[in-house]
Design a protein around this motif. Sequence first.
Motif, mmCIF file in Angstrom:
data_model
loop_
_atom_site.group_PDB
_atom_site.id
_atom_site.type_symbol
_atom_site.label_atom_id
_atom_site.label_comp_id
_atom_site.label_asym_id
_atom_site.label_seq_id
_atom_site.Cartn_x
_atom_site.Cartn_y
_atom_site.Cartn_z
ATOM 1 N N VAL A 88 80.128 -53.133 65.886
ATOM 2 C CA VAL A 88 80.951 -52.769 64.739
ATOM 3 C C VAL A 88 82.339 -52.300 65.172
ATOM 4 C CG1 VAL A 88 80.330 -50.314 64.601
ATOM 5 C CG2 VAL A 88 80.871 -51.558 62.512
ATOM 6 N N GLY A 89 82.496 -51.998 66.459
ATOM 7 C CA GLY A 89 83.813 -51.618 66.963
ATOM 8 C C GLY A 89 84.846 -52.705 66.746
ATOM 9 N N ALA A 90 84.418 -53.971 66.691
ATOM 10 C CA ALA A 90 85.348 -55.071 66.434
ATOM 11 C C ALA A 90 85.982 -54.925 65.053
ATOM 12 C CB ALA A 90 84.630 -56.413 66.549
ATOM 13 N N VAL A 91 85.185 -54.488 64.087
ATOM 14 C CA VAL A 91 85.715 -54.266 62.735
ATOM 15 C C VAL A 91 86.766 -53.170 62.758
ATOM 16 C CG1 VAL A 91 85.129 -53.601 60.373
ATOM 17 C CG2 VAL A 91 83.543 -55.018 61.700
ATOM 18 N N TYR A 92 86.483 -52.076 63.465
ATOM 19 C CA TYR A 92 87.442 -50.976 63.549
ATOM 20 C C TYR A 92 88.728 -51.426 64.239
ATOM 21 C CZ TYR A 92 83.271 -48.168 62.532
ATOM 22 O OH TYR A 92 82.143 -47.645 61.958
ATOM 23 N N SER A 93 88.595 -52.233 65.289
ATOM 24 C CA SER A 93 89.778 -52.712 66.015
ATOM 25 C C SER A 93 90.644 -53.596 65.133
ATOM 26 C CB SER A 93 89.367 -53.470 67.278
ATOM 27 O OG SER A 93 88.910 -52.598 68.278
ATOM 28 N N VAL A 94 90.022 -54.563 64.470
ATOM 29 C CA VAL A 94 90.778 -55.491 63.623
ATOM 30 C C VAL A 94 91.430 -54.737 62.465
ATOM 31 C CG1 VAL A 94 90.603 -57.461 62.072
ATOM 32 C CG2 VAL A 94 89.393 -57.489 64.261
ATOM 33 N N LEU A 95 90.713 -53.773 61.890
ATOM 34 C CA LEU A 95 91.280 -52.977 60.800
ATOM 35 C C LEU A 95 92.497 -52.196 61.284
ATOM 36 C CD1 LEU A 95 91.212 -51.893 57.928
ATOM 37 C CD2 LEU A 95 89.541 -50.171 58.677
ATOM 38 N N GLY A 96 92.371 -51.561 62.451
ATOM 39 C CA GLY A 96 93.489 -50.794 62.989
ATOM 40 C C GLY A 96 94.684 -51.673 63.294
ATOM 41 N N VAL A 97 94.437 -52.848 63.876
ATOM 42 C CA VAL A 97 95.521 -53.776 64.197
ATOM 43 C C VAL A 97 96.191 -54.283 62.917
ATOM 44 C CG1 VAL A 97 96.010 -56.077 65.124
ATOM 45 C CG2 VAL A 97 94.621 -54.470 66.434
ATOM 46 N N ALA A 98 95.391 -54.539 61.881
ATOM 47 C CA ALA A 98 95.957 -54.999 60.613
ATOM 48 C C ALA A 98 96.867 -53.934 60.008
ATOM 49 C CB ALA A 98 94.838 -55.360 59.636
#
Length: 226
Positions: A88-98
């Motif tokens: 689920v860290g991938a979701v957090y990373s993509v959200l932060g980058v967005a």
Amino acid sequence: MRLFESPAARRQTLLRTGVLALVVVGVGVAVTRYAPFVTDPEWVRATVDRAGPYAPLAFVALQATQVVLAPIPGQTLAVVGGYLFGPVGAVYSVLGVAIGSSVVLVLSRRYGRPFVQRVVTDGVLERFDTFVDDYGLLGLVVVFSLPTFPDDAICALAGLTSIRLRTILVVLVLARTPTFVLATLVGDGLAGAQYRLVVGILVGAAAVVVGVYLCRERLLAALPTA
């Protein structure tokens, strides 16, 4: 401007990939030897759980901040996110980058070139100044999809164009997601001591970069100019 216009640019791309792989492997070996409890996924997840809902929020904020300030490569933080939060860290990373990319695009569009010159180094600005104008959205897809390129800086440059910010953001998120997923899997693999998986992903990523390097002229020839 060309992606691989000089031998120095090509060497820098390969060097950054090698350094990133060595750092990940080195940190994994050091932690295993000197702090083995950190490699226990149950201990890591329990520590994160004690922070409650603030841990994911803090991580998303950190990913967003690195896009604006660029002190840490986003893929490196994605590895950390995978280690701490699992897939689920991938979701957090993509959200932060967005979120961070949205801020950069808005500031770039609002304050123009003076803002970009403050946040983008002279070397990167010189190499990628006309990239978006030359190659358009397809060029953005290529750069955002490949590791080691200064995608945060190119995001700022993209804000200077006439392309809709929403379109740029959608392209950025879709193109960068696979890289962040792989980086997250590396972190999750380190947490679970799945070193074969980690090495396999790193070798695969290195093979992609080397393949792009070897096929650089064909890649450039296939990119239509905007």
